[in-house]
Design an enzyme around this catalytic site. Structure first.
Site, PDB file in Angstrom:
ATOM      1  N   ASP A  64       0.840  -1.200   0.000  1.00 51.17           N
ATOM      2  CA  ASP A  64       0.000   0.000   0.000  1.00 51.17           C
ATOM      3  C   ASP A  64       0.875   1.250   0.000  1.00 51.17           C
ATOM      4  O   ASP A  64       1.893   1.297   0.683  1.00 51.17           O
ATOM      5  CB  ASP A  64      -0.871   0.035   1.277  1.00 51.17           C
ATOM      6  CG  ASP A  64      -1.908  -1.101   1.261  1.00 51.17           C
ATOM      7  OD1 ASP A  64      -2.203  -1.573   0.145  1.00 51.17           O
ATOM      8  OD2 ASP A  64      -2.364  -1.496   2.333  1.00 51.17           O
ATOM      9  N   ASP A  70       0.208   7.645   8.160  1.00 53.95           N
ATOM     10  CA  ASP A  70       0.497   6.256   8.525  1.00 53.95           C
ATOM     11  C   ASP A  70       1.784   6.193   9.328  1.00 53.95           C
ATOM     12  O   ASP A  70       1.865   5.551  10.379  1.00 53.95           O
ATOM     13  CB  ASP A  70       0.700   5.411   7.246  1.00 53.95           C
ATOM     14  CG  ASP A  70      -0.574   4.773   6.765  1.00 53.95           C
ATOM     15  OD1 ASP A  70      -1.538   4.731   7.552  1.00 53.95           O
ATOM     16  OD2 ASP A  70      -0.621   4.315   5.622  1.00 53.95           O
ATOM     17  N   GLU A  93       1.361  -3.322  10.623  1.00 46.33           N
ATOM     18  CA  GLU A  93       1.186  -3.382   9.180  1.00 46.33           C
ATOM     19  C   GLU A  93       2.313  -2.639   8.475  1.00 46.33           C
ATOM     20  O   GLU A  93       2.704  -2.968   7.372  1.00 46.33           O
ATOM     21  CB  GLU A  93      -0.150  -2.779   8.747  1.00 46.33           C
ATOM     22  CG  GLU A  93      -0.326  -2.840   7.230  1.00 46.33           C
ATOM     23  CD  GLU A  93      -1.475  -2.018   6.697  1.00 46.33           C
ATOM     24  OE1 GLU A  93      -1.611  -0.852   7.100  1.00 46.33           O
ATOM     25  OE2 GLU A  93      -2.235  -2.562   5.891  1.00 46.33           O
ATOM     26  N   GLU A  94       2.870  -1.633   9.172  1.00 41.80           N
ATOM     27  CA  GLU A  94       3.870  -0.776   8.536  1.00 41.80           C
ATOM     28  C   GLU A  94       5.294  -1.308   8.625  1.00 41.80           C
ATOM     29  O   GLU A  94       6.230  -0.645   8.167  1.00 41.80           O
ATOM     30  CB  GLU A  94       3.809   0.625   9.158  1.00 41.80           C
ATOM     31  CG  GLU A  94       2.484   1.349   8.948  1.00 41.80           C
ATOM     32  CD  GLU A  94       2.113   1.467   7.474  1.00 41.80           C
ATOM     33  OE1 GLU A  94       0.917   1.452   7.157  1.00 41.80           O
ATOM     34  OE2 GLU A  94       3.025   1.548   6.623  1.00 41.80           O
ATOM     35  N   ASP A 115      -2.602  -2.145  13.327  1.00 39.01           N
ATOM     36  CA  ASP A 115      -2.632  -1.406  12.069  1.00 39.01           C
ATOM     37  C   ASP A 115      -2.765   0.053  12.480  1.00 39.01           C
ATOM     38  O   ASP A 115      -3.840   0.477  12.899  1.00 39.01           O
ATOM     39  CB  ASP A 115      -3.841  -1.867  11.230  1.00 39.01           C
ATOM     40  CG  ASP A 115      -3.865  -1.177   9.876  1.00 39.01           C
ATOM     41  OD1 ASP A 115      -4.732  -1.520   9.046  1.00 39.01           O
ATOM     42  OD2 ASP A 115      -3.023  -0.283   9.643  1.00 39.01           O
ATOM     43  N   LEU A 117      -2.944   3.005  11.107  1.00 34.19           N
ATOM     44  CA  LEU A 117      -3.949   3.875  10.492  1.00 34.19           C
ATOM     45  C   LEU A 117      -4.550   3.156   9.290  1.00 34.19           C
ATOM     46  O   LEU A 117      -4.016   3.187   8.190  1.00 34.19           O
ATOM     47  CB  LEU A 117      -3.319   5.210  10.077  1.00 34.19           C
ATOM     48  CG  LEU A 117      -4.235   6.429  10.188  1.00 34.19           C
ATOM     49  CD1 LEU A 117      -4.868   6.553  11.576  1.00 34.19           C
ATOM     50  CD2 LEU A 117      -3.486   7.707   9.883  1.00 34.19           C
ATOM     51  N   ASP A 118      -5.677   2.476   9.546  1.00 33.86           N
ATOM     52  CA  ASP A 118      -6.297   1.693   8.473  1.00 33.86           C
ATOM     53  C   ASP A 118      -7.228   2.576   7.637  1.00 33.86           C
ATOM     54  O   ASP A 118      -7.880   3.466   8.162  1.00 33.86           O
ATOM     55  CB  ASP A 118      -7.102   0.544   9.081  1.00 33.86           C
ATOM     56  CG  ASP A 118      -7.772  -0.264   7.985  1.00 33.86           C
ATOM     57  OD1 ASP A 118      -7.090  -1.084   7.371  1.00 33.86           O
ATOM     58  OD2 ASP A 118      -8.961  -0.012   7.699  1.00 33.86           O
ATOM     59  N   GLU A 282      -6.002  -7.005  11.637  1.00 35.19           N
ATOM     60  CA  GLU A 282      -7.278  -6.463  11.137  1.00 35.19           C
ATOM     61  C   GLU A 282      -8.408  -7.459  11.445  1.00 35.19           C
ATOM     62  O   GLU A 282      -9.265  -7.207  12.289  1.00 35.19           O
ATOM     63  CB  GLU A 282      -7.199  -6.183   9.626  1.00 35.19           C
ATOM     64  CG  GLU A 282      -6.329  -4.990   9.284  1.00 35.19           C
ATOM     65  CD  GLU A 282      -6.225  -4.722   7.782  1.00 35.19           C
ATOM     66  OE1 GLU A 282      -6.499  -5.622   6.977  1.00 35.19           O
ATOM     67  OE2 GLU A 282      -5.864  -3.598   7.408  1.00 35.19           O
TER      68      GLU A 282
HETATM   69  P1  P6P Z   1     -11.049  -1.755  -1.580  1.00 36.16           P
HETATM   70  C1  P6P Z   1      -8.239   0.222   3.203  1.00 36.16           C
HETATM   71  O1  P6P Z   1      -7.162   0.337   2.301  1.00 36.16           O
HETATM   72  C2  P6P Z   1      -8.512  -1.253   3.397  1.00 36.16           C
HETATM   73  O2  P6P Z   1      -7.387  -1.936   3.816  1.00 36.16           O
HETATM   74  C3  P6P Z   1      -9.657  -1.399   4.379  1.00 36.16           C
HETATM   75  O3  P6P Z   1      -9.692  -0.374   5.302  1.00 36.16           O
HETATM   76  C4  P6P Z   1     -10.883  -1.410   3.496  1.00 36.16           C
HETATM   77  O4  P6P Z   1     -11.933  -2.181   4.028  1.00 36.16           O
HETATM   78  C5  P6P Z   1     -10.361  -2.041   2.212  1.00 36.16           C
HETATM   79  O5  P6P Z   1      -8.956  -1.799   2.162  1.00 36.16           O
HETATM   80  C6  P6P Z   1     -10.995  -1.404   1.001  1.00 36.16           C
HETATM   81  O6  P6P Z   1     -10.512  -2.130  -0.128  1.00 36.16           O
HETATM   82  O7  P6P Z   1     -10.394  -2.809  -2.485  1.00 36.16           O
HETATM   83  O8  P6P Z   1     -12.553  -1.891  -1.551  1.00 36.16           O
HETATM   84  O9  P6P Z   1     -10.590  -0.352  -1.866  1.00 36.16           O
END
Ligand code: P6P
Length: 350
Positions: A64, A70, A93-94, A115, A117-118, A282
């Site tokens: 990502d 983040d 995650e980082e 995680d 900052l999700d 997550e």
């Molecule tokens: P998509 C955000 O990047 C994430 O990890 C989650 O927070 C979120 O549910 C998902 O990805 C969204 O993924 O493929 O729908 O953009």
């Protein structure tokens, strides 16, 4: 006059009181984490002003694009948690590898996986984002934490929780004694109990999935979503769809209102299904929250809390939320299509 003011610190102490064997380490660990969360909240709230927007250009272990916030959140949590003496190691995650506690600091009996900052891809658009954390007990011998201490099943978590930086900032956590939500009062800098003993409705009317992935789904997932769009026999109305694209926000809404959030694997190569969401920091913590609130969480084939992790950033398919909705989805997965009983009921209604 409203109900008595209960800060999260006091609530955690009260939860500890029901464990006579508790040493207070988990309590102090959570207090340290709350401080880091308050600092992250301040930065998130000022993101549009403090030129913290935009990406650093780096990529994290999952590929990502890393946003500046983040890294800030990662740094704040590490610096708040590395010296308290409650942890033997961390994982984020980082960071590709487990994060050791610096030699100069004392080690403890817990592991923190998080995680920081999700949903960070939403930062620039000011869409709700979140922090997710999972706490395990140290299993390995010796003082320093190991990968083995991180690779534990979700059902063995000591605590789990998330923060949602939305219209207000809320912290939702469980230590296995129910799920409790706290809303930050920025005027006093305290998280106050606002949602005691959260219960997820047994069945919802909302499904939350990225339908742009339709072509990656297997037949069972397509049949399931098609079914949700038809007349729901229980209500005579189809489900409503809601999708924010930020896991914590989509999960939190379904936890309170009922419904199901799904992120199935990309099954275009049936021999190599590719999931997106990470198990340890997550899916597993949110699954503990879901089950503690009376909901459910499944890969479609097994309970997420039973999945034995094989690697730190392992990904799993996720179906999480109301118990009856997750159970129905599992029926579709087991049948590989619309279950015969539902086909028969649809035929009878036709
Ligand atoms: P998509 C955000 O990047 C994430 O990890 C989650 O927070 C979120 O549910 C998902 O990805 C969204 O993924 O493929 O729908 O953009």
């Amino acid at each position: 006059m409203g109900s008595k003011l209960v800060t999260i610190q006091r609530h955690i102490m009260e939860q500890q009181a029901s464990h006579p064997e508790a040493t207070g380490a988990l309590t102090r660990l959570l207090w340290d984490l709350i401080l880091a969360i308050k600092v992250i909240n301040r930065e998130v709230r000022q993101a549009g002003l403090a030129d913290v927007l935009g990406a650093t250009g780096a990529q994290n272990v999952s590929g990502d694009r890393v946003q500046k916030l983040d890294e800030f959140a990662q740094d704040r949590i590490f610096k708040a948690m590395d010296h308290g003496g409650h942890l033997c190691c961390m994982a984020s995650e980082e960071r590709a590898e487990i994060i050791p506690i610096p030699d100069r600091f004392p080690k403890g009996k817990y592991v923190l996986l998080y995680d920081p900052l999700d949903g960070s891809s939403n930062i620039d658009a000011n869409v709700t984002i979140g922090t997710i954390f999972s706490i395990h007990r140290k299993r390995s011998s010796g003082v320093n934490g190991t990968l083995e201490d991180c690779l534990q099943r979700g059902r063995d978590q000591a605590a789990a929780g998330y923060v949602i930086y939305g219209s207000s900032t809320m912290l939702v956590y469980t230590t296995g004694q129910g799920v409790h939500g706290f809303t930050l009062d920025p005027t006093i800098g305290e998280f106050l109990l606002s949602h005691p003993d959260i219960r997820c409705p047994n069945k919802g009317k909302i499904y939350s999935v990225n339908e742009g992935n339709w072509n990656t789904w297997d037949p069972a997932m397509r049949d399931y979503v098609t079914y949700l769009k038809e007349q729901d026999p229980a209500t005579g109305r189809p489900y409503t769809t809601r999708y924010i694209g930020s896991l914590v926000a989509d999960f939190h809404r379904n936890l309170l209102y009922g419904g199901i959030f799904l992120y199935p694997a990309d099954c275009r190569d049936p021999k190599k299904p590719k999931a997106k969401l990470r198990l340890l920091y997550e899916a597993a913590p949110l699954s503990m929250i879901a089950e503690q609130a009376g909901g459910a969480a499944s890969t479609g084939r097994e309970r997420i809390l039973d999945v034995a992790p094989g690697e730190l950033h392992q990904k799993v398919p996720v179906a999480i939320g109301s118990q009856a909705d997750v159970a129905l989805y599992e029926e579709f997965v087991k049948a590989g299509k619309t279950p015969d009983r539902i086909r028969a009921a649809q035929a009878a209604r036709a």
